[in-house]
Scaffold this motif. Structure first.
Motif, short mmCIF file in Angstrom:
data_model
loop_
_atom_site.label_atom_id
_atom_site.label_comp_id
_atom_site.label_asym_id
_atom_site.label_seq_id
_atom_site.Cartn_x
_atom_site.Cartn_y
_atom_site.Cartn_z
N VAL A 38 0.85 -1.19 0.00
CA VAL A 38 0.00 0.00 0.00
C VAL A 38 0.89 1.25 0.00
O VAL A 38 1.80 1.37 0.81
N VAL A 39 0.59 2.14 -0.94
CA VAL A 39 1.21 3.46 -0.92
C VAL A 39 0.13 4.42 -0.44
O VAL A 39 -0.97 4.44 -1.00
N ALA A 40 0.41 5.18 0.61
CA ALA A 40 -0.58 6.12 1.15
C ALA A 40 -0.01 7.53 1.09
O ALA A 40 1.10 7.78 1.55
N LEU A 41 -0.75 8.42 0.47
CA LEU A 41 -0.30 9.81 0.31
C LEU A 41 -1.35 10.73 0.91
O LEU A 41 -2.53 10.56 0.66
N SER A 42 -0.89 11.72 1.66
CA SER A 42 -1.86 12.66 2.21
C SER A 42 -1.53 14.08 1.74
O SER A 42 -0.42 14.34 1.26
N ASN A 43 -2.50 14.95 1.91
CA ASN A 43 -2.33 16.36 1.56
C ASN A 43 -2.00 16.59 0.09
O ASN A 43 -1.22 17.49 -0.24
N VAL A 44 -2.57 15.79 -0.77
CA VAL A 44 -2.36 16.00 -2.20
C VAL A 44 -3.51 16.87 -2.73
O VAL A 44 -4.67 16.50 -2.59
N PRO A 45 -3.21 18.04 -3.29
CA PRO A 45 -4.30 18.90 -3.79
C PRO A 45 -5.10 18.19 -4.87
O PRO A 45 -4.57 17.33 -5.59
N PRO A 46 -6.38 18.57 -5.02
CA PRO A 46 -7.25 17.82 -5.94
C PRO A 46 -6.79 17.87 -7.39
O PRO A 46 -7.10 16.96 -8.16
N THR A 47 -6.08 18.93 -7.80
CA THR A 47 -5.68 19.02 -9.21
C THR A 47 -4.21 18.64 -9.43
O THR A 47 -3.66 18.91 -10.50
N ARG A 48 -3.59 18.03 -8.46
CA ARG A 48 -2.21 17.57 -8.69
C ARG A 48 -2.28 16.32 -9.56
O ARG A 48 -3.05 15.39 -9.28
N THR A 49 -1.47 16.31 -10.62
CA THR A 49 -1.59 15.17 -11.53
C THR A 49 -0.80 13.97 -11.00
O THR A 49 0.13 14.11 -10.19
N LEU A 50 -1.17 12.82 -11.53
CA LEU A 50 -0.46 11.60 -11.15
C LEU A 50 1.00 11.70 -11.56
O LEU A 50 1.90 11.27 -10.82
N LEU A 51 1.27 12.29 -12.71
CA LEU A 51 2.66 12.42 -13.16
C LEU A 51 3.47 13.31 -12.20
O LEU A 51 4.62 13.01 -11.88
N GLU A 52 2.85 14.39 -11.73
CA GLU A 52 3.55 15.27 -10.78
C GLU A 52 3.86 14.52 -9.50
O GLU A 52 4.96 14.63 -8.94
N VAL A 53 2.92 13.75 -9.03
CA VAL A 53 3.14 13.00 -7.80
C VAL A 53 4.27 11.99 -8.00
O VAL A 53 5.17 11.86 -7.16
N LEU A 54 4.23 11.28 -9.13
CA LEU A 54 5.27 10.26 -9.37
C LEU A 54 6.65 10.89 -9.47
O LEU A 54 7.59 10.48 -8.79
N ARG A 55 6.77 11.89 -10.30
CA ARG A 55 8.10 12.44 -10.58
C ARG A 55 8.59 13.39 -9.48
O ARG A 55 9.73 13.32 -9.06
#
Ligand SMILES: Cc1cc2nc3c(=O)[nH]c(=O)nc-3n(C[C@H](O)[C@H](O)[C@H](O)COP(=O)(O)OP(=O)(O)OC[C@H]3O[C@@H](n4cnc5c(N)ncnc54)[C@H](O)[C@@H]3O)c2cc1C
Ligand code: FES
Ligand code: FES
Length: 520
Positions: A38-55
């Protein structure tokens, strides 16, 4: 492995890279399965893209950013989902996908193919067949596109090779149409797709993945959450009524570009892609009922099942990663005048159902649009279903149906003109005809004057030539970067003539020869 995104996402607006003055609404934790954990991420804004999170947040830079708009496939990742006891695998563009949309799913990036303990069978240190085939077939030169191609190949491997199905050239071309390569050339990459099966098999431990996925199914969104993922239509309608200003999204293949290209930022998002009722595609009382959240791949598969002549048209709607994410409802609700499904749906007499807590209302699709990207949806409503009358199996003569897409590039391009025609003849006379058109007005339209000109007429070259003039005069298309107004008018008439020729048995007219490149 439990990763936590840095709380810096609370302090910066990643769309504009400027500090935010106002606090953002709290977003739920995102949980997904990667490498069996399980990868758990918190405080990610609603418009943050998956690519931004990954990279940027997680530091996994194997996934590349090329265009940032779903066009090149460099950012392709694969998502896995448990659906009705089975697992589905979809290659998608991470650049235009909101990170929250992977909540409750499994995710593979290019780094995972040799690191996921659930992928079993290869020799120690060996590459996955999707990678080994690219090496052996010399499918990579500069390598920038390669991670994206490898992930599309991995999706193909899971969906076909893992089930013992061979990969034909046609399938490889269709499923790789969303990935662009500017230096290797496609022949070696298509060879790689067909070669994957010849390497030692790698099997996914589906049982362990299903168990892991069952543990992270997202709870219904909280009222104060900034990214809601309702699971039922009732939850969706309640959320829509409570937050009419929230941005409604489905596959985000239009909205994602508003974020990455127009730098829009939404305080609250309602994502309808998990609403069970809206994902269904069913037959009811002679109707094909397509839920608005059915993705384009599944929706077109259902259309092709009943109207096989639509096969080519279906594969020319974007590339597979966009068809895997984008929905039929999103295409209709977005209401672009150059959207491809609407001319076809209009020709097929589609009716749409709008739903809210107040109830449901139904209308003909062509009556939905009121102006350029404007429609009859009230702030508390969603588009719920698209209904199509199925062809009557026992009819004496089957209608003749064609949908033509004219675009500058054959694959993965937007239409300059789209025309769909649905003709019913009786004794050589036009008994019924419906014509949907795109790219010729501010909205998708029905060619009612041309229909009237043809109805009751003998289906002859003379009647068709008269109707071609009517069709060319019926709309006032604009000139833009895709085509001039004059070209669009000319093409409209030509497509009607082509339809007539095909009705006379000229079945060999190849769609390929009708794109602009070929005519230039
Ligand atoms: C690379 C690329 C290629 C493309 N090629 C084509 C193409 O060939 N032909 C074509 O027609 N389009 C194309 N598109 C556009 C896009 O893929 C389609 O319009 C798609 O169907 C949008 O669906 P979505 O689920 O992604 O919508 P989203 O982007 O999620 O939403 C689009 C709009 O519709 C609204 N919406 C979505 N669902 C609902 C609902 N159920 N009720 C009410 N409102 C709703 C959203 O609020 C938003 O305003 C392409 C896009 C990209 C990025
Ligand atoms: S970066 Fe080009 S499709 Fe995502
Ligand atoms: S290998 Fe260079 S873009 Fe494909």
């Amino acid at each position: 492995m439990r990763l936590k995104a840095s709380d810096i996402s609370c302090l910066f607006n990643h769309a504009t890279n400027v500090p935010m003055l106002m606090p953002q609404p709290v977003s739920q934790t995102i949980q997904f399965i990667r490498r069996g954990e399980v990868v758990a991420l918190s405080n990610v804004p609603p418009t943050r893209t998956l690519l931004e999170v990954l990279r940027e947040d997680l530091g996994y830079t194997g996934t590349k950013e090329g265009c940032g708009e779903g066009d090149c496939g460099a950012c392709t990742v694969v998502l896995g989902e448990a659906q009705g006891g089975a697992l589905s695998f979809k290659a998608v563009n991470s650049c235009i996908r909101m990170a929250h949309s992977v909540n409750g799913l499994a995710l593979w990036t290019v780094e995972d193919l040799t690191a996921d303990p659930l992928l079993q069978g290869g020799a120690a240190g060996a590459l996955h067949p999707a990678q080994e085939a690219m090496v052996q077939c010399h499918g990579s030169q500069c390598g920038f596109c390669t991670p994206g191609f490898v992930m599309s190949l991995f999706g193909m491997y899971q969906n076909h090779v893992a089930h013992g199905q061979s990969v034909s050239r046609e399938l490889a071309q269709t499923e790789l149409s969303g990935n662009l390569c500017r230096c290797t050339g496609y022949r070696p990459i298509l060879d790689a797709a067909q070669q994957m099966a010849s390497f030692p098999a790698v099997r996914l431990d589906e049982s362990r993945l299903k168990t892991a996925l069952a543990q992270i199914q997202p709870a219904p969104g909280h009222a104060d959450s900034a990214y809601l993922l309702p699971a039922t239509l009732a939850e969706l309608l309640a959320a829509r009524a409570a937050q009419p200003a929230a941005q409604l999204v489905a596959g985000c293949t239009d909205v994602g570009l508003w974020v990455t290209k127009l730098h829009k930022n939404f305080d609250a998002v309602i994502d309808l892609t998990r609403v069970a009722e809206l994902r269904r595609i069913e037959q009811q009382n002679g109707l094909l009922v397509i839920g608005a959240a059915a993705n384009l791949h599944d929706a077109f598969a259902a259309l092709v099942q009943h109207w096989p002549e639509l096969k080519t048209f279906a594969t020319r709607f974007a590339g597979l990663p966009v068809r895997n994410s984008g929905t039929l409802g999103g295409n209709v609700a977005n209401g672009s005048p150059i959207g491809d499904s609407m001319p076809l749906l209009i020709a097929l007499h589609a009716r749409i159902v709008l739903a809210s807590l107040r109830g449901q209302r139904e209308m003909a699709l062509e009556d939905f649009y009121t102006g350029y990207r404007q429609n009859l949806l009230a702030p508390d409503e969603v588009l719920a279903f698209i209904k199509l009358p199925l062809p009557a199996a026992a009819a004496a003569a089957q209608p003749l149906l064609r949908a033509y897409k004219i675009s500058k590039r054959y694959d993965d391009d937007i239409s300059a003109v789209c025309l769909a025609l649905n003709l019913q003849l009786a004794d050589g006379v036009v008994q019924a005809i419906s014509i949907g058109a795109g790219g010729v007005a501010a909205t998708p339209v029905r060619a009612v004057q041309t229909e009237a000109a043809l109805r009751g007429q003998p289906w002859t070259q003379a009647s068709v030539q008269a109707a071609m003039a009517t069709l060319r005069a019926e709309f006032e298309p604009i000139s833009d970067m895709r085509a001039s107004s004059g070209y669009r008018r000319e093409v409209l008439g030509n497509l009607l003539q082509r339809f007539w020729l095909e009705s006379q048995g000229a079945q060999h007219i190849k769609l390929e020869s009708f794109n602009l490149e070929a005519l230039a």
